[in-house]
Structures are given as C-alpha cells and as structure tokens.
Motif scaffolding. Structure first.
Motif, PDB file in Angstrom:
ATOM      1  N   PHE A  24      19.425 -20.408 -46.324  1.00 12.04           N
ATOM      2  CA  PHE A  24      20.137 -21.326 -47.205  1.00 12.04           C
ATOM      3  C   PHE A  24      21.386 -20.666 -47.788  1.00 12.04           C
ATOM      4  CE2 PHE A  24      20.719 -23.230 -51.455  1.00 12.04           C
ATOM      5  CZ  PHE A  24      20.988 -24.523 -51.064  1.00 12.04           C
ATOM      6  N   CYS A  25      21.242 -19.451 -48.292  1.00 13.10           N
ATOM      7  CA  CYS A  25      22.382 -18.746 -48.893  1.00 13.10           C
ATOM      8  C   CYS A  25      23.431 -18.395 -47.851  1.00 13.10           C
ATOM      9  CB  CYS A  25      21.902 -17.494 -49.616  1.00 13.10           C
ATOM     10  SG  CYS A  25      20.880 -17.845 -51.054  1.00 13.10           S
ATOM     11  N   GLY A  26      22.992 -18.018 -46.654  1.00 12.79           N
ATOM     12  CA  GLY A  26      23.942 -17.741 -45.587  1.00 12.79           C
ATOM     13  C   GLY A  26      24.753 -18.967 -45.218  1.00 12.79           C
ATOM     14  N   GLY A  27      24.105 -20.128 -45.197  1.00 14.99           N
ATOM     15  CA  GLY A  27      24.818 -21.368 -44.912  1.00 14.99           C
ATOM     16  C   GLY A  27      25.821 -21.710 -45.993  1.00 14.99           C
ATOM     17  N   ILE A  28      25.453 -21.475 -47.240  1.00 16.09           N
ATOM     18  CA  ILE A  28      26.371 -21.756 -48.348  1.00 16.09           C
ATOM     19  C   ILE A  28      27.588 -20.848 -48.276  1.00 16.09           C
ATOM     20  CG2 ILE A  28      26.634 -21.580 -50.853  1.00 16.09           C
ATOM     21  CD1 ILE A  28      23.773 -22.612 -51.081  1.00 16.09           C
ATOM     22  N   ILE A  29      27.384 -19.566 -48.024  1.00 12.82           N
ATOM     23  CA  ILE A  29      28.506 -18.627 -47.951  1.00 12.82           C
ATOM     24  C   ILE A  29      29.421 -18.996 -46.782  1.00 12.82           C
ATOM     25  CG2 ILE A  29      29.109 -16.240 -47.394  1.00 12.82           C
ATOM     26  CD1 ILE A  29      26.741 -15.385 -49.089  1.00 12.82           C
ATOM     27  N   TYR A  30      28.834 -19.415 -45.657  1.00 14.30           N
ATOM     28  CA  TYR A  30      29.635 -19.750 -44.485  1.00 14.30           C
ATOM     29  C   TYR A  30      30.497 -20.988 -44.715  1.00 14.30           C
ATOM     30  CZ  TYR A  30      30.778 -21.195 -39.757  1.00 14.30           C
ATOM     31  OH  TYR A  30      31.443 -21.593 -38.649  1.00 14.30           O
ATOM     32  N   THR A  78      -0.675 -15.262 -48.557  1.00 12.83           N
ATOM     33  CA  THR A  78       0.364 -15.121 -49.581  1.00 12.83           C
ATOM     34  C   THR A  78       1.536 -14.321 -49.038  1.00 12.83           C
ATOM     35  OG1 THR A  78      -1.348 -15.149 -51.270  1.00 12.83           O
ATOM     36  CG2 THR A  78       0.828 -14.380 -51.931  1.00 12.83           C
ATOM     37  N   THR A  79       1.250 -13.272 -48.292  1.00 11.95           N
ATOM     38  CA  THR A  79       2.311 -12.464 -47.699  1.00 11.95           C
ATOM     39  C   THR A  79       3.116 -13.287 -46.690  1.00 11.95           C
ATOM     40  OG1 THR A  79       0.930 -10.505 -47.940  1.00 11.95           O
ATOM     41  CG2 THR A  79       2.803 -10.329 -46.470  1.00 11.95           C
ATOM     42  N   ILE A  80       2.431 -14.070 -45.891  1.00 12.15           N
ATOM     43  CA  ILE A  80       3.121 -14.905 -44.904  1.00 12.15           C
ATOM     44  C   ILE A  80       3.970 -15.961 -45.609  1.00 12.15           C
ATOM     45  CG2 ILE A  80       2.771 -16.604 -43.073  1.00 12.15           C
ATOM     46  CD1 ILE A  80       0.336 -14.956 -42.199  1.00 12.15           C
ATOM     47  N   ASN A  81       3.433 -16.575 -46.663  1.00  9.43           N
ATOM     48  CA  ASN A  81       4.205 -17.564 -47.413  1.00  9.43           C
ATOM     49  C   ASN A  81       5.434 -16.939 -48.058  1.00  9.43           C
ATOM     50  OD1 ASN A  81       2.461 -19.631 -46.752  1.00  9.43           O
ATOM     51  ND2 ASN A  81       1.249 -19.415 -48.609  1.00  9.43           N
ATOM     52  N   ASN A  82       5.292 -15.743 -48.596  1.00  9.20           N
ATOM     53  CA  ASN A  82       6.436 -15.048 -49.200  1.00  9.20           C
ATOM     54  C   ASN A  82       7.495 -14.735 -48.158  1.00  9.20           C
ATOM     55  OD1 ASN A  82       5.326 -15.110 -51.749  1.00  9.20           O
ATOM     56  ND2 ASN A  82       4.504 -13.038 -51.641  1.00  9.20           N
ATOM     57  N   TRP A  87       8.096 -16.462 -45.371  1.00 11.13           N
ATOM     58  CA  TRP A  87       8.751 -17.719 -45.016  1.00 11.13           C
ATOM     59  C   TRP A  87       9.703 -18.166 -46.110  1.00 11.13           C
ATOM     60  CZ3 TRP A  87       9.462 -19.627 -40.493  1.00 11.13           C
ATOM     61  CH2 TRP A  87       8.558 -19.381 -39.471  1.00 11.13           C
ATOM     62  N   LEU A  88       9.294 -17.993 -47.363  1.00  9.48           N
ATOM     63  CA  LEU A  88      10.168 -18.350 -48.481  1.00  9.48           C
ATOM     64  C   LEU A  88      11.416 -17.472 -48.487  1.00  9.48           C
ATOM     65  CD1 LEU A  88      10.620 -20.046 -51.024  1.00  9.48           C
ATOM     66  CD2 LEU A  88       9.418 -18.266 -52.304  1.00  9.48           C
ATOM     67  N   SER A  89      11.235 -16.184 -48.241  1.00 13.11           N
ATOM     68  CA  SER A  89      12.383 -15.273 -48.176  1.00 13.11           C
ATOM     69  C   SER A  89      13.326 -15.666 -47.044  1.00 13.11           C
ATOM     70  CB  SER A  89      11.917 -13.833 -47.975  1.00 13.11           C
ATOM     71  OG  SER A  89      11.170 -13.393 -49.067  1.00 13.11           O
TER      72      SER A  89
END
Length: 95
Positions: free
Chosen positions: A17-23, A3-7, A9-11
């Motif tokens: 994704f957000c960095g790409g949108i801002i760029y 669960t920690t590893i999945n969290n 990867w999700l983070s």
C-alpha cells in the motif's frame, strides 16, 4: 503460528500500500494539474518548473537513500522514506 503468518501478511499489505502511494505521488499532477495551477496562480511553464524540481529532488534523494542504506542498514529505511516522501510532498504543495 497463525499470529506470525497474519503479521507477515499485514506487513506485506502495508508495504504494498505504501509503495503504491509513493509511486503515484508524481502522477497526481495529471488529475490535479488545472486546480493546482489555478490555486497557485502560476503559468504552464512555472508548473513545468515545479515538476522538474520534483524530478531532480527525487533523483538526488534516491542517491542519498542508497548511501544511507549502505551506512545504516535497511531495517528502518521504509519508515524513514515514507516520512521523507510525505514531507517533500507537503513542502512542494505548500510552497
């Protein structure tokens, strides 16, 4: 443990994704240059002025963001920056 590893990867995925949108926000003008110009009924010079305002505002905000990180810490800055960039983009498009 998984669960920690999945969290993590999700983070990482959300941050990328957000960095790409801002760029990409300033570069959307290449795709939407003519529709924005026609929709706002402005000339090429006025559109250039809008892009100059975006660049100057971004430069000032980068400096202020660095000061804010030094004062407050970097733990909650990504969320704040995402909200601020969204508000700046909406304000530029609507004004």
């Amino acid at each position: 443990m998984s669960t920690t590893i999945n969290n993590r990867w999700l983070s990482l995925l959300v941050i990328c994704f957000c960095g790409g949108i801002i760029y990409i926000i300033p570069y959307l003008q290449f795709s939407y240059y003519a529709p924005i110009k026609e929709g706002l009924d402005i000339s090429h010079f006025q559109m250039d002025d809008l892009m100059s305002i975006l660049g100057i505002t971004s430069s000032i905000c980068y400096f202020l963001g660095g000061v804010a990180v030094e004062l407050k810490g970097a733990s909650n800055m990504p969320e704040v920056n995402l909200v601020e960039s969204r508000l700046t983009t909406v304000a530029e498009v609507t004004l």
